[in-house]
Design a protein around this motif. Structure first.
Motif, mmCIF file in Angstrom:
data_model
loop_
_atom_site.group_PDB
_atom_site.id
_atom_site.type_symbol
_atom_site.label_atom_id
_atom_site.label_comp_id
_atom_site.label_asym_id
_atom_site.label_seq_id
_atom_site.Cartn_x
_atom_site.Cartn_y
_atom_site.Cartn_z
ATOM 1 N N GLY A 62 1.403 -1.100 -0.620
ATOM 2 C CA GLY A 62 -0.433 0.386 0.197
ATOM 3 C C GLY A 62 1.028 0.944 -0.106
ATOM 4 O O GLY A 62 0.680 2.414 0.008
ATOM 5 N N ARG A 63 1.860 1.238 0.033
ATOM 6 C CA ARG A 63 3.353 2.245 0.758
ATOM 7 C C ARG A 63 3.861 2.255 -1.138
ATOM 8 O O ARG A 63 2.976 2.105 -2.319
ATOM 9 N N THR A 64 4.054 3.790 -1.584
ATOM 10 C CA THR A 64 4.053 4.031 -2.786
ATOM 11 C C THR A 64 5.361 4.991 -2.588
ATOM 12 O O THR A 64 5.947 5.822 -1.977
ATOM 13 N N GLY A 65 6.664 5.235 -4.240
ATOM 14 C CA GLY A 65 7.377 6.118 -4.272
ATOM 15 C C GLY A 65 8.472 5.427 -2.901
ATOM 16 O O GLY A 65 8.667 4.197 -3.180
ATOM 17 N N ILE A 66 8.914 7.099 -3.009
ATOM 18 C CA ILE A 66 10.528 5.701 -2.080
ATOM 19 C C ILE A 66 9.693 5.275 -0.508
ATOM 20 O O ILE A 66 10.787 5.456 0.656
ATOM 21 N N GLN A 67 8.932 6.298 -0.201
ATOM 22 C CA GLN A 67 7.903 4.695 1.079
ATOM 23 C C GLN A 67 7.985 3.978 1.049
ATOM 24 O O GLN A 67 7.884 3.088 1.739
ATOM 25 N N ARG A 68 8.675 3.167 -0.068
ATOM 26 C CA ARG A 68 8.500 1.695 -0.016
ATOM 27 C C ARG A 68 9.438 0.717 -0.074
ATOM 28 O O ARG A 68 10.130 0.774 -0.465
ATOM 29 N N PHE A 69 9.653 1.017 1.436
ATOM 30 C CA PHE A 69 11.298 0.781 2.149
ATOM 31 C C PHE A 69 10.329 0.468 3.478
ATOM 32 O O PHE A 69 10.050 1.103 3.774
ATOM 33 N N GLU A 70 11.125 -0.799 4.310
ATOM 34 C CA GLU A 70 10.897 -1.355 5.396
ATOM 35 C C GLU A 70 12.290 -1.332 5.865
ATOM 36 O O GLU A 70 12.127 -3.034 5.830
ATOM 37 N N TYR A 71 12.433 -1.319 7.407
ATOM 38 C CA TYR A 71 13.735 -2.272 8.251
ATOM 39 C C TYR A 71 12.723 -3.617 8.230
ATOM 40 O O TYR A 71 12.140 -3.083 9.223
ATOM 41 N N MET A 72 13.706 -4.200 8.592
ATOM 42 C CA MET A 72 13.569 -5.450 9.451
ATOM 43 C C MET A 72 13.940 -5.725 10.433
ATOM 44 O O MET A 72 13.568 -6.706 11.338
ATOM 45 N N ILE A 73 15.119 -5.408 10.564
ATOM 46 C CA ILE A 73 16.369 -6.083 11.571
ATOM 47 C C ILE A 73 17.129 -4.345 11.604
ATOM 48 O O ILE A 73 17.505 -3.937 11.028
ATOM 49 N N ARG A 74 17.055 -4.629 13.196
ATOM 50 C CA ARG A 74 18.254 -3.376 13.805
ATOM 51 C C ARG A 74 18.650 -4.397 15.357
ATOM 52 O O ARG A 74 18.207 -4.539 15.676
ATOM 53 N N HIS A 75 20.321 -4.428 14.841
ATOM 54 C CA HIS A 75 21.288 -4.581 15.950
ATOM 55 C C HIS A 75 22.559 -3.352 15.834
ATOM 56 O O HIS A 75 23.330 -3.520 14.780
#
Length: 111
Positions: free
Chosen positions: A18-31
């Motif tokens: 449902g996101r568009t443009g540059i917003q089609r990004f999601e952090y899945m891991i942070r360490h």
């Protein structure tokens, strides 16, 4: 409950549905200083230089990558390295383009 340690492109695409443009990004891991996510831009890549060093791992699709005035074609399985602060972007990429983006290290990159 133990947090997940395995992430698939399919699970990441669900997170960015449902996101568009540059917003089609999601952090899945942070360490620590490392963070990784799935990037799936549509139509154009509007990103600018980042504060940390970065690796892209192309999952699907093809296109062209521009970095500091150089241009290179890419496809599935390719690994692309970008130093912190360097201009870069994906261009002419296919509609199915997705890649993992992995950031790490201090602001300004590693020596």
């Amino acid at each position: 409950m133990t947090p997940p340690f395995l992430f698939t492109p399919a699970s990441a695409m669900t997170a960015i549905a449902g996101r568009t443009g540059i917003q089609r990004f999601e952090y899945m891991i942070r360490h620590g200083s490392m963070k990784a996510g799935l990037y799936a831009p549509q139509n154009r890549d509007e990103q600018g230089p980042h504060k940390q060093d970065e690796l892209y791992v192309v999952v699907t699709g093809t296109g062209t990558f521009e970095k500091a005035g150089q241009t290179q074609t890419f496809g599935p399985g390719d690994l692309i390295f970008v130093e912190a602060g360097v201009e870069h972007r994906f261009t002419g990429f296919s509609d199915d383009f997705t890649c993992w983006a992995i950031f790490w290290g201090p602001d300004g990159g590693e020596a």
